[in-house]
Design a protein around this motif. Structure first.
Motif, PDB file in Angstrom:
ATOM      1  N   PHE A 263      -5.602  29.149  24.372  1.00  0.00           N
ATOM      2  CA  PHE A 263      -5.345  28.141  23.328  1.00  0.00           C
ATOM      3  C   PHE A 263      -4.242  27.212  23.937  1.00  0.00           C
ATOM      4  N   TRP A 264      -3.320  27.519  24.695  1.00  0.00           N
ATOM      5  CA  TRP A 264      -2.269  26.625  25.240  1.00  0.00           C
ATOM      6  C   TRP A 264      -2.809  25.312  25.781  1.00  0.00           C
ATOM      7  N   THR A 265      -3.908  25.512  26.409  1.00  0.00           N
ATOM      8  CA  THR A 265      -4.236  24.337  27.398  1.00  0.00           C
ATOM      9  C   THR A 265      -5.704  23.688  26.872  1.00  0.00           C
ATOM     10  N   LEU A 266      -6.274  24.330  25.964  1.00  0.00           N
ATOM     11  CA  LEU A 266      -7.677  23.904  25.325  1.00  0.00           C
ATOM     12  C   LEU A 266      -7.438  22.454  24.835  1.00  0.00           C
ATOM     13  N   PRO A 267      -8.345  21.730  24.990  1.00  0.00           N
ATOM     14  CA  PRO A 267      -8.058  20.308  24.495  1.00  0.00           C
ATOM     15  C   PRO A 267      -8.555  20.417  22.895  1.00  0.00           C
ATOM     16  N   ASN A 268      -7.667  19.587  22.200  1.00  0.00           N
ATOM     17  CA  ASN A 268      -7.843  19.642  20.684  1.00  0.00           C
ATOM     18  C   ASN A 268      -7.579  20.850  19.922  1.00  0.00           C
ATOM     19  N   VAL A 269      -6.808  21.603  20.573  1.00  0.00           N
ATOM     20  CA  VAL A 269      -6.254  23.057  19.914  1.00  0.00           C
ATOM     21  C   VAL A 269      -4.757  22.795  19.752  1.00  0.00           C
ATOM     22  N   ILE A 270      -4.312  22.882  18.598  1.00  0.00           N
ATOM     23  CA  ILE A 270      -2.673  22.982  18.499  1.00  0.00           C
ATOM     24  C   ILE A 270      -1.998  24.424  18.172  1.00  0.00           C
ATOM     25  N   VAL A 271      -1.206  24.744  19.001  1.00  0.00           N
ATOM     26  CA  VAL A 271      -0.757  26.091  18.779  1.00  0.00           C
ATOM     27  C   VAL A 271       0.793  25.854  18.016  1.00  0.00           C
ATOM     28  N   SER A 272       0.824  26.196  16.860  1.00  0.00           N
ATOM     29  CA  SER A 272       2.292  26.343  16.028  1.00  0.00           C
ATOM     30  C   SER A 272       2.574  27.586  15.826  1.00  0.00           C
ATOM     31  N   PRO A 273       3.656  27.962  16.559  1.00  0.00           N
ATOM     32  CA  PRO A 273       3.854  29.250  16.874  1.00  0.00           C
ATOM     33  C   PRO A 273       4.515  30.085  15.497  1.00  0.00           C
ATOM     34  N   HIS A 274       3.528  30.376  14.626  1.00  0.00           N
ATOM     35  CA  HIS A 274       3.732  30.884  13.506  1.00  0.00           C
ATOM     36  C   HIS A 274       5.276  30.546  12.803  1.00  0.00           C
ATOM     37  N   ILE A 275       5.398  29.236  12.566  1.00  0.00           N
ATOM     38  CA  ILE A 275       6.698  28.511  12.062  1.00  0.00           C
ATOM     39  C   ILE A 275       6.400  27.757  11.000  1.00  0.00           C
ATOM     40  N   SER A 276       5.409  27.604  10.430  1.00  0.00           N
ATOM     41  CA  SER A 276       4.942  26.740   9.325  1.00  0.00           C
ATOM     42  C   SER A 276       5.731  26.887   8.065  1.00  0.00           C
ATOM     43  N   SER A 277       6.142  28.166   7.742  1.00  0.00           N
ATOM     44  CA  SER A 277       6.819  28.260   6.492  1.00  0.00           C
ATOM     45  C   SER A 277       8.265  27.981   6.901  1.00  0.00           C
ATOM     46  N   HIS A 278       8.866  28.001   8.106  1.00  0.00           N
ATOM     47  CA  HIS A 278      10.532  27.731   8.176  1.00  0.00           C
ATOM     48  C   HIS A 278      10.860  26.370   7.592  1.00  0.00           C
ATOM     49  N   SER A 279      12.144  26.645   7.411  1.00  0.00           N
ATOM     50  CA  SER A 279      12.701  25.448   6.564  1.00  0.00           C
ATOM     51  C   SER A 279      14.401  25.777   6.571  1.00  0.00           C
ATOM     52  N   SER A 280      15.237  24.693   7.252  1.00  0.00           N
ATOM     53  CA  SER A 280      16.295  24.709   7.168  1.00  0.00           C
ATOM     54  C   SER A 280      17.055  24.790   5.453  1.00  0.00           C
ATOM     55  N   ARG A 281      16.242  24.765   4.603  1.00  0.00           N
ATOM     56  CA  ARG A 281      16.755  24.675   3.269  1.00  0.00           C
ATOM     57  C   ARG A 281      16.066  25.946   2.838  1.00  0.00           C
ATOM     58  N   TYR A 282      15.794  27.001   3.522  1.00  0.00           N
ATOM     59  CA  TYR A 282      15.411  28.343   2.776  1.00  0.00           C
ATOM     60  C   TYR A 282      16.370  28.883   1.685  1.00  0.00           C
ATOM     61  N   VAL A 283      17.544  29.013   2.387  1.00  0.00           N
ATOM     62  CA  VAL A 283      18.621  29.863   1.510  1.00  0.00           C
ATOM     63  C   VAL A 283      18.903  28.737   0.307  1.00  0.00           C
ATOM     64  N   GLU A 284      18.881  27.678   0.542  1.00  0.00           N
ATOM     65  CA  GLU A 284      19.128  26.726  -0.811  1.00  0.00           C
ATOM     66  C   GLU A 284      17.942  26.811  -1.859  1.00  0.00           C
ATOM     67  N   ARG A 285      16.651  26.969  -1.208  1.00  0.00           N
ATOM     68  CA  ARG A 285      15.708  27.093  -2.235  1.00  0.00           C
ATOM     69  C   ARG A 285      15.703  28.501  -2.870  1.00  0.00           C
ATOM     70  N   SER A 286      16.114  29.698  -1.916  1.00  0.00           N
ATOM     71  CA  SER A 286      16.269  30.946  -2.648  1.00  0.00           C
ATOM     72  C   SER A 286      17.071  31.045  -3.608  1.00  0.00           C
ATOM     73  N   LEU A 287      18.232  30.289  -3.553  1.00  0.00           N
ATOM     74  CA  LEU A 287      19.435  30.254  -4.683  1.00  0.00           C
ATOM     75  C   LEU A 287      18.917  29.540  -5.938  1.00  0.00           C
ATOM     76  N   GLU A 288      18.248  28.556  -5.664  1.00  0.00           N
ATOM     77  CA  GLU A 288      17.641  27.789  -6.719  1.00  0.00           C
ATOM     78  C   GLU A 288      16.491  28.668  -7.628  1.00  0.00           C
ATOM     79  N   ILE A 289      15.968  29.680  -6.932  1.00  0.00           N
ATOM     80  CA  ILE A 289      15.171  30.617  -7.722  1.00  0.00           C
ATOM     81  C   ILE A 289      16.202  31.600  -8.345  1.00  0.00           C
ATOM     82  N   PHE A 290      17.366  32.182  -7.729  1.00  0.00           N
ATOM     83  CA  PHE A 290      18.097  33.026  -7.942  1.00  0.00           C
ATOM     84  C   PHE A 290      19.085  32.633  -9.473  1.00  0.00           C
ATOM     85  N   LYS A 291      19.452  31.497  -9.267  1.00  0.00           N
ATOM     86  CA  LYS A 291      20.365  31.010 -10.280  1.00  0.00           C
ATOM     87  C   LYS A 291      19.943  31.075 -11.697  1.00  0.00           C
TER      88      LYS A 291
END
Lengths: 314, 314
Positions: A263-291
């Motif tokens: 997968f790393w080297t096959l042309p036209n394959v993009i490896v995204s290391p299971h990070i698509s849900s990550h965000s620096s705003r995660y805790v902020e968003r959690s508190l928006e739901i918590f409040k």
């Protein structure tokens, strides 16, 4: 009222919370201690620190707010026995994941990998192979919260969306719907095939070689659900034989992907290391739901957002 | 009725056109010949082949359809004297350009350059610095056809849009408007600053050091208008001193950018070699604009889309 966080939000998130709820004693600690748990009315946790052994110390506890979408690591039986209300941040991943998917789709359509490579060579060239997203058709496997958000954004770009779920029943932001049984007939229409399906028995190896054969030769296939959807050998064959144009993968049968995996080297394959849900705003968003839930809780209401049924696992 | 194309659309675009208008004799040639021009009622051109010398041969010509947004290379005076109707494909660039801008913005927010670099190293790591586009604020310099299309897409991502033009008068898909005079007060609010301004005396060096000082330190600055907007030394200083976070540049004071120019290697500068309007669907889109006009023309109507006033240059 004593609310015990077993993680420490940044000061710029913590301080407004403390100010907004002066009637609450907030305890912020990095990790869970039985001592604090004993005194807490409400527990706010990522859901990975609470154990069967801890639960007995939670004498006053009534509500657990889980700042995570999954509860696999929580002591469900003990929580059910004690009758704690549990709510979580379901849906928090839909924004970062949908933005990641649109980022990958647009990057391919507008040749960003090529642009970046040219820049590394300090080479001015206009020979980019660029096309447009507008007027494409996208097939979305699993049009739930995340899939519908992707559908909404794709529609803003003038894309026709076809949702695909078990029943074929209507889903938000889909121009058309098909059932799993009708999938193979719908695939030849799609320029983009996106899966956000969860891992279940039914989704394991749901996509087989015949499905990739049915796709357009320039289709972009994206797996942002779970790696069980398709055998890797089938996917590798589909790319190598030109049955599809691109594969963008955020999830894999085996994670992490080994350094010598094709997968790393096959042309036209993009490896995204299971990070698509990550965000620096995660805790902020959690508190928006918590409040808003905390406001209700302080008024004695218990119809909070995202209340979980632990006996059913969600 | 004889319609003379001085370029050759692909067969899959040409054939439906010929079929749809059986009453028309279509001539498709790669380049302009006086012989064919002499017989043509309508000329379809990219606008770069017609000269003062040719015009005299255009005995029967009544309408010129220019499959381009600019007419700088057309013999305006001779065309005006002969009274030809001229129409073009104004607005054709808005889709590819807006998609390119969103691609670059989302790629930065969702760390795609990092993802691609990790893949080149076959290295599984989740340490991407990802944030979200949602709830950002974008300031759009020049909210015309292209700027408003970017605004429309940004709003779909939950971005607040501030348009900025000379007058501060309302523009489509902008939550707020400011005039050029109010620009410096608006800049501190913007997470993304986009220019799609044309080249005029007023826009030359419109942005000065003070404007970059006023921007957020993590702002993404994007120039997709013209290179005259800002002196390159000012922009380089803004990046090097950390006054802004990112610069994505599709246009430059000098094009092509020389191989030893600092833009190629400066961190957080993306060089897009003035290709953001390019699209494999360009001819298809041009014909989508041409066909309804041709229908009108065949009915004897002359109120075509995008009729140009050559005396005013647009």
């Amino acid at each position: 009222m004593r609310i015990y966080f077993t993680f420490e939000p940044r000061p710029n998130l913590r301080e407004p919370l403390v100010k907004e709820f002066p009637q609450v004693d907030f305890i912020f600690e990095n990790g869970l201690s039985n001592d604090e748990l004993q005194k807490a009315d409400v527990l706010v946790t990522y859901g990975e620190d609470l154990t069967d052994e801890n639960i007995q110390f939670a004498k006053k506890l009534k509500w657990i707010f889980v700042a995570s979408a999954g509860i696999e690591k929580m002591p469900a039986q003990a929580i059910i026995e004690r009758g704690f209300l549990v709510s979580n941040v379901r849906g928090i991943h839909k924004t970062p994941m949908a933005e990641s998917m649109l980022a990958h789709i647009l990057a391919i359509k507008r040749a960003l990998p090529w642009v970046y490579d040219q820049q590394k060579k300090s080479e001015w060239s206009k020979k980019a192979k660029q096309t447009e997203l507008r007027d494409s058709t996208a097939l979305i496997l699993g049009p739930g919260a995340i899939g519908s958000e992707v559908g909404r954004l794709l529609q803003a770009f003038g894309v026709v969306t076809i949702g695909c779920n078990r029943s074929g029943n209507e889903a938000a932001n889909m121009n058309d719907m098909v059932s799993f049984d009708q999938l193979i007939e719908a695939l030849p229409k799609a320029d983009i095939v996106i899966s956000v399906l969860p891992k279940t028995e039914e989704t394991t190896h749901l996509l087989k070689e015949e499905h990739f054969t049915a796709m357009k030769n320039d289709a972009i296939f994206m797996n942002f659900g779970r790696g069980n959807l398709v055998e890797e050998s089938v996917l590798i064959h589909a790319i190598q034989s030109g049955e599809i144009g691109y594969a963008v993968l955020d999830v894999f049968e085996q994670e992490p992907v080994a350094a010598d995996h094709p997968f790393w080297t096959l042309p036209n394959v993009i490896v995204s290391p299971h990070i698509s849900s990550h965000s620096s705003r995660y805790v902020e968003r959690s508190l928006e739901i918590f409040k808003p839930s905390l406001e209700k809780w302080l008024r004695g209401e218990t119809d909070l957002e995202n209340v979980m049924d632990l006996s059913r696992g969600y």
